[in-house]
Design a protein around this motif. Structure first.
Motif, PDB file in Angstrom:
ATOM      1  N   LYS A  11     -28.829  -7.296  25.565  1.00  0.00           N
ATOM      2  CA  LYS A  11     -27.387  -7.513  25.562  1.00  0.00           C
ATOM      3  C   LYS A  11     -27.146  -9.012  25.705  1.00  0.00           C
ATOM      4  O   LYS A  11     -27.780  -9.682  26.536  1.00  0.00           O
ATOM      5  N   SER A  12     -26.238  -9.552  24.900  1.00  0.00           N
ATOM      6  CA  SER A  12     -25.931 -10.978  25.018  1.00  0.00           C
ATOM      7  C   SER A  12     -24.475 -11.204  24.651  1.00  0.00           C
ATOM      8  O   SER A  12     -23.860 -10.416  23.928  1.00  0.00           O
ATOM      9  N   GLY A  13     -23.900 -12.312  25.155  1.00  0.00           N
ATOM     10  CA  GLY A  13     -22.519 -12.649  24.866  1.00  0.00           C
ATOM     11  C   GLY A  13     -21.936 -13.538  25.951  1.00  0.00           C
ATOM     12  O   GLY A  13     -22.607 -13.891  26.928  1.00  0.00           O
TER      13      GLY A  13
ATOM     14  N   HIS B 206     -15.190 -22.592  32.228  1.00  0.00           N
ATOM     15  CA  HIS B 206     -15.648 -22.178  30.913  1.00  0.00           C
ATOM     16  C   HIS B 206     -16.569 -20.964  31.021  1.00  0.00           C
ATOM     17  O   HIS B 206     -17.255 -20.761  32.020  1.00  0.00           O
ATOM     18  N   LYS B 207     -16.585 -20.214  29.948  1.00  0.00           N
ATOM     19  CA  LYS B 207     -17.473 -19.049  29.902  1.00  0.00           C
ATOM     20  C   LYS B 207     -18.926 -19.489  29.756  1.00  0.00           C
ATOM     21  O   LYS B 207     -19.217 -20.550  29.188  1.00  0.00           O
ATOM     22  N   LEU B 208     -19.813 -18.666  30.268  1.00  0.00           N
ATOM     23  CA  LEU B 208     -21.246 -18.887  30.106  1.00  0.00           C
ATOM     24  C   LEU B 208     -21.796 -17.881  29.108  1.00  0.00           C
ATOM     25  O   LEU B 208     -21.272 -16.777  28.968  1.00  0.00           O
ATOM     26  N   PHE B 209     -22.866 -18.273  28.430  1.00  0.00           N
ATOM     27  CA  PHE B 209     -23.544 -17.345  27.530  1.00  0.00           C
ATOM     28  C   PHE B 209     -24.603 -16.610  28.345  1.00  0.00           C
ATOM     29  O   PHE B 209     -25.525 -17.239  28.881  1.00  0.00           O
ATOM     30  N   VAL B 210     -24.453 -15.299  28.475  1.00  0.00           N
ATOM     31  CA  VAL B 210     -25.303 -14.478  29.346  1.00  0.00           C
ATOM     32  C   VAL B 210     -26.172 -13.576  28.475  1.00  0.00           C
ATOM     33  O   VAL B 210     -25.696 -13.009  27.478  1.00  0.00           O
TER      34      VAL B 210
ATOM     35  N   GLY C 171     -35.096  -7.523  29.052  1.00  0.00           N
ATOM     36  CA  GLY C 171     -36.144  -6.983  29.906  1.00  0.00           C
ATOM     37  C   GLY C 171     -35.680  -6.842  31.335  1.00  0.00           C
ATOM     38  O   GLY C 171     -34.643  -6.235  31.615  1.00  0.00           O
ATOM     39  N   ASP C 172     -36.417  -7.444  32.257  1.00  0.00           N
ATOM     40  CA  ASP C 172     -36.110  -7.306  33.674  1.00  0.00           C
ATOM     41  C   ASP C 172     -35.421  -8.543  34.240  1.00  0.00           C
ATOM     42  O   ASP C 172     -35.482  -8.793  35.437  1.00  0.00           O
ATOM     43  N   LYS C 173     -34.747  -9.332  33.371  1.00  0.00           N
ATOM     44  CA  LYS C 173     -34.073 -10.544  33.830  1.00  0.00           C
ATOM     45  C   LYS C 173     -32.715 -10.701  33.160  1.00  0.00           C
ATOM     46  O   LYS C 173     -32.478 -10.164  32.079  1.00  0.00           O
ATOM     47  N   VAL C 174     -31.839 -11.453  33.828  1.00  0.00           N
ATOM     48  CA  VAL C 174     -30.571 -11.875  33.253  1.00  0.00           C
ATOM     49  C   VAL C 174     -30.590 -13.401  33.184  1.00  0.00           C
ATOM     50  O   VAL C 174     -30.846 -14.065  34.198  1.00  0.00           O
ATOM     51  N   PHE C 175     -30.324 -13.973  31.990  1.00  0.00           N
ATOM     52  CA  PHE C 175     -30.396 -15.406  31.777  1.00  0.00           C
ATOM     53  C   PHE C 175     -29.005 -15.987  31.579  1.00  0.00           C
ATOM     54  O   PHE C 175     -28.138 -15.355  30.976  1.00  0.00           O
ATOM     55  N   LEU C 176     -28.806 -17.209  32.050  1.00  0.00           N
ATOM     56  CA  LEU C 176     -27.537 -17.903  31.899  1.00  0.00           C
ATOM     57  C   LEU C 176     -27.744 -19.200  31.124  1.00  0.00           C
ATOM     58  O   LEU C 176     -28.679 -19.961  31.405  1.00  0.00           O
ATOM     59  N   TYR C 177     -26.857 -19.423  30.149  1.00  0.00           N
ATOM     60  CA  TYR C 177     -26.907 -20.623  29.316  1.00  0.00           C
ATOM     61  C   TYR C 177     -25.522 -21.251  29.266  1.00  0.00           C
ATOM     62  O   TYR C 177     -24.503 -20.577  29.445  1.00  0.00           O
ATOM     63  N   LYS C 178     -25.483 -22.554  28.928  1.00  0.00           N
ATOM     64  CA  LYS C 178     -24.187 -23.211  28.734  1.00  0.00           C
ATOM     65  C   LYS C 178     -23.473 -22.626  27.520  1.00  0.00           C
ATOM     66  O   LYS C 178     -22.259 -22.403  27.530  1.00  0.00           O
ATOM     67  N   ASN C 179     -24.235 -22.383  26.453  1.00  0.00           N
ATOM     68  CA  ASN C 179     -23.639 -21.881  25.219  1.00  0.00           C
ATOM     69  C   ASN C 179     -24.709 -21.183  24.396  1.00  0.00           C
ATOM     70  O   ASN C 179     -25.893 -21.155  24.763  1.00  0.00           O
TER      71      ASN C 179
END
Length: 1203
Positions: free
Chosen positions: A198-200, A209-213, A217-225
């Protein structure tokens, strides 16, 4: 400024910023022109990749965590070693002249920097694989150049800078080499990143501002965009093994960890539901065990999906021997279990035996695809980014139709294929077996060898374990057939009826686990739902045209109608699908909910089982089962649970006789692959667990339906004759052990024991085994009386009880008996059968009134108030019971043949008592068959076992009968042999035999033979120092279900055995120590009190023990919870030493009597009149002993002709 810079160099503490995801000084620091979607933040994460592993992000590395060398503030900081860490000054952000002091860490996968060494989440994470160059830029500075941006750091001195440069260059070069190897092995993909679950974009509370999440697998990642996600350069990630997800409102939810609460908001309620579901599934995966996966991934080709090439696939088809990704696994399930059996590498641990793991290691995806994908056109191949329809089309062609397979030269010649298969299974050529089997050879073909009639038997005789494993998993597999293309998405050969229905339903997010707690009304969302053209769709509202989700009716496997008010919505029902997902729907109107249930049921139930739709079912669905004459092959059937009745329709449309679950003789879960066993008197049914989620639901539902559910007679577990099993067990035990007990039913047992026994019997009488010595007859008698006194509607029922009391006033005995018979006929069937069984028992008890002092009148005084639930002041209650016993034959219409059996049984019991030694016979003596040296008809001896007889006395009895003289070094002993477990246990010479007889099943017996290892054991115990033993053994545990199943093979474990405990340690302890290690210095993984262990020599062969020197251990605690496990030693001497120590600590050091001859002289002699009696052996549990009584009741002359 210089002063401030100096202070930073000296490590002056900076101002603290709590939970800074993007601190203000970091905003846009590495990206001068931030996109509108980028948000600010940076924070410290600890372990693995932030990126859902970009293909070059973690080649060759462990999927997960990059360990911190700092103190263990995270549960996941153990996976990747830290190569270098320390303080560095980082180049200032745009518009600032102040360097920022950062704690920098380098591991094999990432370069990360933090605010401090104690932070949990990183402010920036740079994949090592993205580093293209590292160079010095003067003034203790060095520059890390990536694909799209540069990072400048400043060290304390030139030496420190140079060491950082050298280390970074070395790690970057190593990573590039691994990436090249990996790229050559994987399929080409169009994306630089692995497909995420799942991403968005999501809003995170506290940031503009919104983050790109990304959930991967067994992790949740956070990005600027999204661009950062594509490049693999992120902010941080969250290890979901420490996470928990909770919905807050219609669009918001919290992700909670021990270090921070992340409050996210989605754009819509539907989006929120999808995010919550994805994160909950990620938690499930994080909490699973990756031991099996790591072992299977050790083969390079198994590190990528056999179908689409996705990295780190954690699912597998255990019959096709291919390792696949989660997305392909979902489509595999749609092909059905006859084509592919899908299991998780991380969650289905019980399936993964040592043999199956070795099979996957030997096979590998390469060997499998050399057969299945030998002719795949490039235009038809799929990639990690392929959609569901593409995958379904490809997998159907690959496995169901066999379109791309490598055809065997014998294809089309059935006889030659079968002959070649019989030859192949005797070799180690698994590829040949695979090709033959999936080109049409029959796994159950006739080999022509009477000793080995099937290929499986041939493989077993040849010692080909892996061939056996492969054949076992393909016993029900269907060979590919090209003509099946027309039914690509249908499981049935006929069209299901088209049902249309629509309306609003309340719905919760779908689940992958059983519902364990009540759902509140706030957890339901109102959705417009439609059932049309074989699809159940749900929409945001009745105006939307795009559904939030869909359920195809052919994927539905089970439908459950919950009781009213089971959840916050009045009426709810559950829908289970083949993908192991559970959907919960609800309505406030029970009538409307019933309409939905009927409509959904009509749409997915096969026409052959449409008669089940007329039932008021609680659970309806399809399952695979074996039964009747079709035990060789599992067939699909339709099951409907209605109350305590299980209705069954077979796949050919025949409706079988319903199973009355409360009358089952056995209900258990067995086998490695989750099989629910239901045993009736005339048949046995094996229900197989193809899908974990709905199978678990069926197990719980059937167990509940098969148990006692209330306090009336009809709600109890019943025998075949409609008598409550509780009543039958108590009557049976008292008949065996208490008919001659003085004051039986008049004496009161111990209140605490009566209460606990009654609770156990009411909970599940099938699991209660009444044993002499453990249960006193007065406690059992008191339990029976209390059951009748507490009965909800009474034995005579509230409606008819006054009529029974009134009948006692009739003076004419004939008229009174006639009235009693009419009242008996008016009782419900269960009450009538129970009353007859009880009066029959009391009639038998009063026949022994000379010994037990309980004549008809005394029994009536006791049972009258009990059965009528009165205070005892009304004499009429006792009068009714007295009349029933006195006129038992007339009232219950007992015919002459039945009466003769009754009298013969009483006579047989009395004759047996008269034949016993005067003054030594005790109530409860049994006759048992004991064998001499081996189990043969000519070696059997029938011996009467009094309550006081020991194993030593029984041994002498057998030897005396055969006139065998015991010599000085002859260690004759009595053994308990368990044929099912292929194990035996020498009884201690002082052990009482009678309690053991109560526990023996039909697969066990007693044998007297020499104990060949006793002398060596005595010598070992005499020569050793101390009373402890410790060392390595191979260990395997067997668990009951649910469960279920065997652990994966034997594993080395360290054991310490002392006078009170057996302790197991997972780590290998120091073997150099001459004395046992101090137990206080290391906590054991498991421990058991020695007094609760039973140790048997031998391990059953089907477990494939690693050595032939093993023993089986049974453990039962005070709550009667049982465990069973197996131990193997490396040598026979080790086995003797461990077994001798077990016997010594359990029996206070005495293994063998020192004055054997004296005990033999003092043993009481048997009455000579028993010598020629043809005795019927009584042994085993209560049910088996009851059958033995019935046997000699049928023909008592056989028993008594020689008396």
């Amino acid at each position: 400024m210089a002063k401030e810079d100096t202070e930073l160099r000296m490590g002056r503490p900076r101002s603290v910023r709590f939970n800074s995801l993007f601190s203000e000084d970091e905003f846009g620091e590495d990206q001068p022109s931030a996109s509108p979607a980028s948000g600010g933040s940076s924070w410290s994460d600890r372990e693995p990749s932030l990126h859902p592993p970009a293909p070059d992000a973690f080649p060759g590395s462990s999927p997960g965590t990059l360990g911190d060398s700092m103190e263990d503030t995270s549960a996941t900081s153990l996976l990747s070693p830290t190569i270098r860490e320390g303080w560095l000054d980082k180049n200032p952000p745009q518009g600032s002249y102040i360097y920022q002091r950062r704690w920098v860490k380098l591991d094999p996968d990432y370069l990360r920097y933090f605010d401090s060494e104690k932070d949990t989440y990183s402010k920036r994470l740079i994949p090592v694989s993205s580093i293209s160059r590292v160079s010095s830029v003067g003034d203790q500075k060095f520059e890390v150049v990536t694909n799209n941006r540069n990072f400048v750091f400043r060290a304390e001195n030139d030496a420190d800078r140079n060491e950082w440069i050298r280390t970074l260059q070395q790690i970057a070069e190593e990573r590039k080499g691994k990436a090249a190897v990996r790229t050559s092995m994987s399929l080409a993909t169009d994306s630089a990143t692995e497909p995420a679950d799942k991403s968005g974009f999501l809003e995170l509370r506290g940031f503009k501002h919104k983050l790109f999440v990304v959930v991967a697998g067994d992790k949740v990642f956070l990005y600027k965009n999204a661009e950062d996600y594509r490049l693999g350069i992120g902010i941080t990630y969250i290890e979901m093994n420490v996470g928990n997800v909770k919905e807050v409102d219609r669009r918001s939810f919290d992700l909670t960890t021990p270090y921070r609460i992340f409050s996210f908001s989605a754009d819509s309620e539907h989006e929120k539901e999808e995010w919550v579901e994805a994160m909950q599934q990620s938690i499930t995966e994080a909490l699973s065990n990756s031991e099996v996966a790591e072992r299977i991934w050790a083969v390079d080709s198994n590190r990528f999906c056999a179908d689409c090439g996705s990295p780190k696939p954690d699912w597998a088809s255990i019959n096709l021997c291919v390792v696949i990704c989660k997305r392909c696994a979902g489509e595999h399930r749609g092909l059905g279990p006859g084509i592919t059996k899908v299991r998780s590498l991380k969650m289905d641990r019980k399936v993964w035996t040592e043999e199956l793991i070795e099979l996957f290691q030997r096979f590998g995806n390469i060997m499998a695809n050399q057969f299945w994908a030998a002719n795949v056109p490039p235009s038809e191949a799929i990639s990690p980014t392929s959609g569901s329809q593409e995958r379904r089309r490809f997998l159907t062609a690959k496995y169901r139709e066999g379109k791309y397979r490598h055809y065997h030269p014998l294809f089309g010649n059935q006889e030659e294929l079968d002959r070649a298969l019989c030859a192949a299974v005797t070799t180690s050529d698994l590829a040949e077996t695979q090709a033959l089997l999936f080109c049409g050879a029959s796994v159950s073909c006739d080999t022509g060898d009477p000793q080995c009639p099937t290929p499986l038997a041939l493989a077993e005789r040849s010692g080909q374990r892996l061939q056996m494993e492969f054949l076992l998993h393909n016993k029900t597999s269907e060979p590919p057939r090209l003509e099946m293309v027309c039914s690509e998405e249908k499981h049935y050969s006929v069209h299901l009826p088209s049902i249309t229905h629509n309306g609003f339903l309340y719905k919760t997010p779908s689940m992958v686990k059983p519902i364990s707690e009540r759902k509140g009304p706030e957890e339901f969302s109102r959705r417009w739902c439609t059932l049309q053209d074989g699809v159940l769709s749900y929409y945001e509202n009745d105006r939307n045209t795009v559904p939030n989700g869909e359920i195809r009716v052919e994927e539905i496997v089970c439908l459950v109608n919950n009781p009213l008010h089971a959840h916050g919505i009045e009426s709810t029902f559950e829908v289970y699908t083949e993908a192991d997902r559970l959907y919960l729907f609800g309505l406030e109107s029970p009538a409307s909910a019933r309409e939905w249930l009927k409509s959904i049921a009509k749409s997915f139930v096969h026409p052959c089982a449409e008669e089940l739709l007329a039932l008021d079912f609680e659970r309806l669905g399809r399952l695979h089962y074996k039964g009747g004459l079709t035990l060789e092959r599992a067939q699909e059937g339709w099951f409907a649970l209605v109350g305590s009745t299980l209705h069954i329709c077979s796949e050919d449309g025949r409706r079988q006789e319903p199973l009355q679950l409360r009358k089952l003789q056995e209900l258990s879960i067995q086998g490695d692959h989750e099989v629910l066993v239901l045993v009736e008197r005339r048949r046995t049914l094996y229900i197989q667990g193809e899908r974990k989620l709905d199978f678990l639901g069926w197990v719980h539902a059937i167990q509940k339906a098969a148990s006692s559910s209330g306090d009336t007679l009809s709600e109890q577990q019943l025998t075949e004759s409609d008598v409550p099993l509780l009543v039958d067990r108590c009557i049976d035990y008292i008949t065996q052990c208490g008919l001659t007990s003085e004051g039986i039913y008049r004496k009161s047992g111990q209140n605490s024991k009566t209460t606990s026994l009654l609770e156990a019997l009411q909970r599940d009488a099938r699991c209660v085994c009444l044993k002499e010595g453990e249960h006193h007859v007065d406690d059992v008698a008191n339990t029976l009386k209390r059951f009748f006194r507490d009965l909800g509607d009474g034995l005579f029922t509230r409606r008819w009880a006054p009529n029974w009391l009134w009948a006692t006033a009739l003076e004419d005995e004939g008229a009174k008996v006639g009235e009693y018979r009419q009242l008996l006929a008016a009782l419900p069937p269960v009450n009538r059968a129970t009353l007859k069984a009880l009066i029959n028992h009391l009639f038998r008890v009063q026949c022994f009134s000379g010994e037990n002092q309980m004549n008809t009148h005394n029994l009536a005084i006791v049972f009258g108030p009990t059965l009528f639930q009165t205070d005892g002041k009304d004499y009429k209650a006792g009068r009714v019971v007295e009349d029933l016993i006195s006129h038992y034959v007339e009232i219950f219409n007992v015919n002459d043949q039945e009466m003769k059996k009754q009298q013969d049984e009483i006579t047989a019991i009395m004759k047996m008592r008269e034949a016993s030694s005067s003054g030594t016979q005790q109530a409860g003596d049994f006759i048992c068959t004991v064998y001499l040296e081996e189990k043969k008809t000519e070696t059997e001896q029938h011996v009467k076992i009094p309550a006081t007889m020991t194993a030593e006395e029984l041994t002498f009895e057998i030897l005396d009968r055969r006139k065998i003289v015991m010599k000085e070094k002859d260690y004759w002993s009595c053994f308990e042999v368990n044929e099912r477990e292929e194990a035996e246990r020498p009884l201690h010479y002082s052990e009482k035999v009678l309690p053991i007889l109560h526990c023996l099943g039909t697969e066990s017996y007693l044998v007297v033979k020499k104990q060949m290892s006793m002398e060596n054991m005595l010598l070992y115990l005499a020569s050793r120092v101390g009373d402890c033993k410790h060392g390595m053994m191979k260990f395997r545990e067997e668990r009951n279900l649910l469960g279920l199943g065997l652990s994966t093979g034997f594993h080395d474990r360290y054991f310490i055995l002392n006078h009170s405990w057996l302790r197991l340690y997972k780590e290998v302890r120091s073997l150099r120590q001459r004395s046992p290690p101090l137990e206080s210095s290391h906590k054991p993984e498991k421990e058991w009190p020695v007094r609760n262990l039973k140790v048997y020599l031998g391990v059953k062969k089907k477990l494939r023990p690693p050595t032939c020197w093993g023993f089986t251990v049974f453990y039962e605690n005070e709550k009667h919870e049982k465990q069973q496990w197996y131990l193997c030693c490396d040598t026979q001497a080790d086995l003797r030493e461990w077994f001798a120590t077990f016997l010594q600590v359990q029996n206070g050091g005495a293994l063998w009597p020192s004055e054997r001859r004296r005990a033999r002289v003092a043993r009481p002699q048997q009455d000579a009149r028993l010598g020629n009696i043809s005795l019927i052996p009584l042994r085993g549990n209560e049910s088996e002993m009851r059958n033995s009584v019935a046997a000699f009741a049928t023909d008592p002359l056989t028993l008594l002709r020689n008396v």
